[in-house]
Design an enzyme around this catalytic site. Sequence first.
Site, mmCIF file in Angstrom:
data_model
loop_
_atom_site.group_PDB
_atom_site.id
_atom_site.type_symbol
_atom_site.label_atom_id
_atom_site.label_comp_id
_atom_site.label_asym_id
_atom_site.label_seq_id
_atom_site.Cartn_x
_atom_site.Cartn_y
_atom_site.Cartn_z
ATOM 1 N N CYS A 114 0.916 -1.222 0.163
ATOM 2 C CA CYS A 114 -0.084 0.241 0.081
ATOM 3 C C CYS A 114 0.720 1.082 0.083
ATOM 4 O O CYS A 114 0.320 2.253 -0.441
ATOM 5 C CB CYS A 114 -0.946 -0.060 1.156
ATOM 6 N N HIS A 256 -3.418 7.136 3.683
ATOM 7 C CA HIS A 256 -4.017 5.843 3.053
ATOM 8 C C HIS A 256 -5.328 5.507 3.623
ATOM 9 O O HIS A 256 -5.907 5.406 4.581
ATOM 10 C CB HIS A 256 -2.926 4.645 3.587
ATOM 11 N N ASN A 286 -10.232 -0.259 0.325
ATOM 12 C CA ASN A 286 -8.861 -0.083 0.122
ATOM 13 C C ASN A 286 -8.403 -0.570 -1.228
ATOM 14 O O ASN A 286 -8.279 -1.868 -1.474
ATOM 15 C CB ASN A 286 -8.468 -0.756 1.279
HETATM 16 O O1 UT7 Z 1 -3.535 -1.315 3.641
HETATM 17 C C1 UT7 Z 1 -3.368 -2.295 4.764
HETATM 18 C C2 UT7 Z 1 -4.510 -3.263 4.909
HETATM 19 N N1 UT7 Z 1 -5.265 -3.477 5.952
HETATM 20 C C3 UT7 Z 1 -5.832 -2.612 6.898
HETATM 21 O O2 UT7 Z 1 -5.565 -1.639 7.073
HETATM 22 C C4 UT7 Z 1 -6.628 -3.390 7.803
HETATM 23 C C5 UT7 Z 1 -6.552 -3.184 9.143
HETATM 24 N N2 UT7 Z 1 -7.488 -3.560 10.173
HETATM 25 C C6 UT7 Z 1 -8.667 -3.269 10.075
HETATM 26 O O3 UT7 Z 1 -9.239 -2.393 9.306
HETATM 27 C C7 UT7 Z 1 -9.769 -3.944 11.216
HETATM 28 O O4 UT7 Z 1 -8.799 -4.552 11.888
HETATM 29 C C8 UT7 Z 1 -10.761 -4.976 10.451
HETATM 30 C C9 UT7 Z 1 -11.717 -3.849 10.024
HETATM 31 C C10 UT7 Z 1 -10.065 -5.916 9.512
HETATM 32 C C11 UT7 Z 1 -11.459 -5.655 11.522
HETATM 33 O O5 UT7 Z 1 -12.187 -4.685 12.509
HETATM 34 P P1 UT7 Z 1 -11.917 -4.787 13.871
HETATM 35 O O6 UT7 Z 1 -12.554 -3.944 14.929
HETATM 36 O O7 UT7 Z 1 -10.327 -4.939 14.348
HETATM 37 O O8 UT7 Z 1 -12.546 -6.388 14.243
HETATM 38 P P2 UT7 Z 1 -11.883 -7.608 14.688
HETATM 39 O O9 UT7 Z 1 -10.938 -8.346 13.996
HETATM 40 O O10 UT7 Z 1 -11.567 -7.209 16.258
HETATM 41 O O11 UT7 Z 1 -13.017 -8.682 14.707
HETATM 42 C C12 UT7 Z 1 -14.279 -8.293 15.906
HETATM 43 C C13 UT7 Z 1 -15.179 -9.452 15.440
HETATM 44 C C14 UT7 Z 1 -14.914 -10.933 15.236
HETATM 45 O O12 UT7 Z 1 -15.685 -11.592 15.892
HETATM 46 P P3 UT7 Z 1 -15.652 -12.192 17.315
HETATM 47 O O13 UT7 Z 1 -14.240 -12.879 17.231
HETATM 48 O O14 UT7 Z 1 -15.567 -11.148 18.201
HETATM 49 O O15 UT7 Z 1 -16.975 -12.942 17.512
HETATM 50 C C15 UT7 Z 1 -14.691 -11.225 13.736
HETATM 51 O O16 UT7 Z 1 -14.884 -12.294 13.506
HETATM 52 O O17 UT7 Z 1 -15.795 -9.086 14.281
HETATM 53 C C16 UT7 Z 1 -15.991 -10.440 13.238
HETATM 54 N N3 UT7 Z 1 -15.861 -9.972 11.762
HETATM 55 C C17 UT7 Z 1 -16.957 -9.614 11.235
HETATM 56 N N4 UT7 Z 1 -18.246 -9.650 11.212
HETATM 57 C C18 UT7 Z 1 -19.127 -9.283 10.224
HETATM 58 C C19 UT7 Z 1 -14.734 -9.964 11.134
HETATM 59 N N5 UT7 Z 1 -14.910 -9.639 10.002
HETATM 60 C C20 UT7 Z 1 -16.328 -9.305 9.650
HETATM 61 C C21 UT7 Z 1 -17.233 -9.067 8.808
HETATM 62 N N6 UT7 Z 1 -18.706 -9.151 9.148
HETATM 63 N N7 UT7 Z 1 -16.976 -8.885 7.561
#
Ligand code: UT7
Length: 329
Positions: A114, A256, A286
């Site tokens: 990125c 970004h 993204n």
């Molecule tokens: O260019 C660089 C590339 N990447 C990034 O910049 C990504 C950086 N990270 C993020 O943007 C965030 O961490 C995410 C959007 C990927 C995830 O958000 P989060 O607030 O960190 O959520 P999490 O990973 O802590 O997950 C919370 C819950 C989990 O369920 P449990 O374990 O609490 O039951 C996930 O399984 O949300 C669940 N989850 C979803 N639920 C519905 C993860 N993805 C989804 C989804 N829909 N698409």
Amino acid sequence: MKRYATIAGTGSYLPETILTNSDLEKMVDTSDEWIRQRTGIVERRIADDDVATSDLSVHASRLAIKNAHIDPIDIEMILVATVTPDTVFPSTACYVQQGIGAKNASAMDISAACAGFLYGLDLANGLIISGQYNTILVVGGEVFNKIVDWKDRNTCVLFGDGAGAAIVQATEEPKGIIASYIGSDGDYADINLLGIPAGGSRMPVTSEAIDNNLNKIQMNGREVFKLGVRLMPEAAQRVLRKADVSVDDIDLLIPHQANLRIIEAVGDRLGVPREKVYVNVDKYGNTSAATVIIALDEAIRQGRAKPGDLVLLVTFGAGLTWGSTLLRL
Ligand code: UT7
């Protein structure tokens, strides 16, 4: 006379097909509400099956060439930042060269995830102020839909396709790239943090790798989130110090576009008011190496970034890699 590298013209191109959060609800166990709240993304663009990164990049480059009022044969170098190249080799930059008819250019790809577009700008800046080159095309282009696992809700809701391009040119006027900084930390070169395990010399694509989705993007979102929120403000502050510019002088911050929560945290940590922070992650998700240049091109076209404005670009990505560029338009 001192030489400067200025952005003579920009262009961007997004595929027409829109994939909404409601479309994704039908594909994986997710909801429009979760995606909006956790990422700020509402929709993203998806390229057709027969479209490659160079196709999007050629569209964006033609617009940049037009807006810079130059001829493709004036371009001396083409740098394409991408992690979704058309082929492992030849480089995507060579396909772009063919597509735009830049007969006099050398061409190569940049692999810095990125952060790739700002890596390209940093290189172009150095090559131009040293006097070695006068006109360089820098592109950020991605077709992420081909490397996303469409069954993995943790990643498939985040990414989109698109390309942006800039003509970087030598000038003797004190404008353009005022300060630039890029960095990386290979201690984080862990494909489980962010990357694609299979498809390189470490792990060729085998039917077993495909069965385990190892040819698709893997990410530890939570860790990447924390790193982005720390690294982007650090990178931005570094260029502000380098240029001896106060954050209050910034007219527009373009971070970004990965997640609205990350974008807002970066702006808040830097002390940039929300109205000066550019956001389009809601429309495109993204687009990796393409995010900041698509955003800069849009901001210019919308009049949010005007001639004379100070614009601060900052990004981070897999590698880890990061970079920041301070521009006087
Ligand atoms: O260019 C660089 C590339 N990447 C990034 O910049 C990504 C950086 N990270 C993020 O943007 C965030 O961490 C995410 C959007 C990927 C995830 O958000 P989060 O607030 O960190 O959520 P999490 O990973 O802590 O997950 C919370 C819950 C989990 O369920 P449990 O374990 O609490 O039951 C996930 O399984 O949300 C669940 N989850 C979803 N639920 C519905 C993860 N993805 C989804 C989804 N829909 N698409």
